[in-house]
Design a protein around this motif. Structure first.
Motif, short mmCIF file in Angstrom:
data_model
loop_
_atom_site.label_atom_id
_atom_site.label_comp_id
_atom_site.label_asym_id
_atom_site.label_seq_id
_atom_site.Cartn_x
_atom_site.Cartn_y
_atom_site.Cartn_z
N GLY A 37 0.82 -1.22 0.00
CA GLY A 37 0.00 0.00 0.00
C GLY A 37 0.85 1.25 0.00
N LEU A 38 1.93 1.24 0.74
CA LEU A 38 2.81 2.41 0.82
C LEU A 38 3.46 2.73 -0.52
CD1 LEU A 38 4.64 1.90 4.25
CD2 LEU A 38 2.95 3.65 3.69
N PRO A 89 5.02 6.70 -1.28
CA PRO A 89 6.36 6.24 -1.68
C PRO A 89 7.49 7.08 -1.12
CG PRO A 89 5.28 7.37 -3.50
CD PRO A 89 4.25 7.22 -2.43
N ASP A 90 7.19 8.33 -0.70
CA ASP A 90 8.23 9.22 -0.18
C ASP A 90 8.38 9.16 1.33
OD1 ASP A 90 8.68 10.14 -2.77
OD2 ASP A 90 7.18 11.73 -2.59
N ALA A 116 9.58 18.58 9.72
CA ALA A 116 8.71 19.61 9.14
C ALA A 116 7.61 19.01 8.27
CB ALA A 116 9.55 20.58 8.30
N SER A 117 7.67 17.71 8.03
CA SER A 117 6.69 17.10 7.12
C SER A 117 5.97 15.91 7.72
CB SER A 117 7.38 16.68 5.82
OG SER A 117 8.45 15.78 6.07
N VAL A 118 6.11 15.72 9.02
CA VAL A 118 5.44 14.59 9.69
C VAL A 118 3.93 14.75 9.59
CG1 VAL A 118 4.98 13.53 11.92
CG2 VAL A 118 7.32 14.10 11.28
N GLY A 119 3.25 13.66 9.22
CA GLY A 119 1.80 13.67 9.14
C GLY A 119 1.18 12.68 10.11
N LEU A 120 -0.14 12.59 10.08
CA LEU A 120 -0.86 11.73 11.01
C LEU A 120 -0.42 10.28 10.88
CD1 LEU A 120 -4.58 11.88 11.97
CD2 LEU A 120 -3.67 9.71 11.17
N LEU A 121 -0.25 9.80 9.65
CA LEU A 121 0.13 8.41 9.45
C LEU A 121 1.53 8.12 10.01
CD1 LEU A 121 -1.18 5.92 8.22
CD2 LEU A 121 0.03 6.40 6.09
N THR A 164 10.11 -6.35 3.96
CA THR A 164 9.40 -5.06 3.88
C THR A 164 10.42 -3.92 3.99
OG1 THR A 164 8.96 -5.19 6.27
CG2 THR A 164 7.21 -5.94 4.79
N PRO A 165 11.21 -3.71 2.94
CA PRO A 165 12.27 -2.69 3.00
C PRO A 165 11.75 -1.27 3.15
CG PRO A 165 12.02 -3.58 0.77
CD PRO A 165 11.22 -4.45 1.67
N LEU A 166 10.58 -0.97 2.54
CA LEU A 166 10.05 0.38 2.65
C LEU A 166 9.63 0.69 4.08
CD1 LEU A 166 9.43 2.88 0.93
CD2 LEU A 166 7.13 1.98 0.55
N LEU A 167 8.96 -0.27 4.72
CA LEU A 167 8.56 -0.10 6.12
C LEU A 167 9.78 0.08 7.02
CD1 LEU A 167 5.71 -2.71 6.71
CD2 LEU A 167 5.52 -0.24 6.80
N SER A 168 10.79 -0.73 6.79
CA SER A 168 12.00 -0.67 7.59
C SER A 168 12.67 0.70 7.45
CB SER A 168 12.96 -1.78 7.16
OG SER A 168 14.15 -1.73 7.91
N ALA A 169 12.77 1.20 6.22
CA ALA A 169 13.40 2.49 5.98
C ALA A 169 12.55 3.63 6.55
CB ALA A 169 13.61 2.70 4.49
N TRP A 170 11.23 3.46 6.52
CA TRP A 170 10.32 4.48 7.06
C TRP A 170 10.52 4.62 8.56
CZ3 TRP A 170 4.29 3.72 7.31
CH2 TRP A 170 3.68 4.93 7.66
#
Length: 230
Positions: free
Chosen positions: A140-141, A146-147, A154-159, A187-193
């Motif tokens: 889903g991400l 993707p970013d 300065a760009s943290v959101g609710l998610l 899950t490389p994207l989750l890990s990097a997030w």
């Protein structure tokens, strides 16, 4: 907001739900008083402000109480325009944020089930459900966010707040459960997030101490295993 505004947050140090609200207040630069609740000895103020659920977090703004962390985050975003915007303006993107935030809540519920499960089939089933949901979130991400790995204060959101409050302490969860909760290979994207979120100074300062949280989760797990023993 007006200078006479008063903001009080009723929380508990180990609660990811209270932690996400605390982070939102800090990131937006909102002055507030923090009241630590002593469980199971809940204060009369907490029960008065949240008579339905009688739990943290509760945000009291000028004497008016708001309960449930996701509701509180939206209230903060709508009330204070300072700091990062927690929800996008576009209605579709805002709906997507709410959808994935709800999904993360379900995922964390599966994590708690795994934490409290006895060894054997029940625990394996809970771990498999967590793994499956993490893979769904990863996919889903890729389309929706993707970013996420380039996040900053300065760009943290609710998610982001929901994610880091639940999995910012993934090393703690891995130590207590004995498994790699978020596998970089799967899950490389989750890990990097998670890594990017953890590198934000305010987030790093706000997360509970590792050893203290390990001890707390072990206590929760041991109590759960004792209560389920025949």
């Amino acid at each position: 907001m007006a200078e006479e505004d008063t903001v009080t947050l009723y929380g508990f140090w180990a609660s990811p739900y209270a932690k996400r609200v605390e982070l939102a207040l800090k990131l937006k630069g909102i002055p507030y008083e923090y009241v630590e609740e002593d469980f199971p000895n809940k204060s009369s103020e907490l029960i008065r402000y949240n008579p339905v659920y009688k739990k943290v977090p509760v945000l009291v703004h000028n004497g008016k109480a708001i309960s449930e962390s996701l509701v509180i985050l939206e209230y903060i975003d709508e009330t204070w325009k300072t700091g990062p915007k927690l929800l996008p303006d576009d209605p579709y993107k805002r709906a997507q944020v709410r959808f994935w935030a709800s999904f993360l809540e379900q995922l964390f519920g599966s994590m708690l089930t795994a934490l409290k499960s006895s060894t054997g089939e029940a625990q394996h089933k809970a771990f498999m459900e967590v793994s499956h949901k993490l893979e769904l979130l990863e996919e889903g991400l890729k389309n929706f966010y993707p970013d996420c790995t380039r996040i900053d204060g300065a760009s943290v959101g609710l998610l982001d707040l929901v994610m880091v409050s639940m999995f910012g302490g993934k090393r703690v969860q891995e130590e207590v459960l004995g498994i790699n909760v978020i596998d970089h290979d799967k899950t490389p994207l989750l890990s990097a997030w998670i890594t990017a979120l953890g590198d934000i100074p305010l987030v790093k300062e706000a997360l509970p101490p590792h050893d203290k949280l390990v001890a707390f989760l072990k206590y929760i797990r041991e109590n759960a295993l004792k209560s389920s023993a025949p």
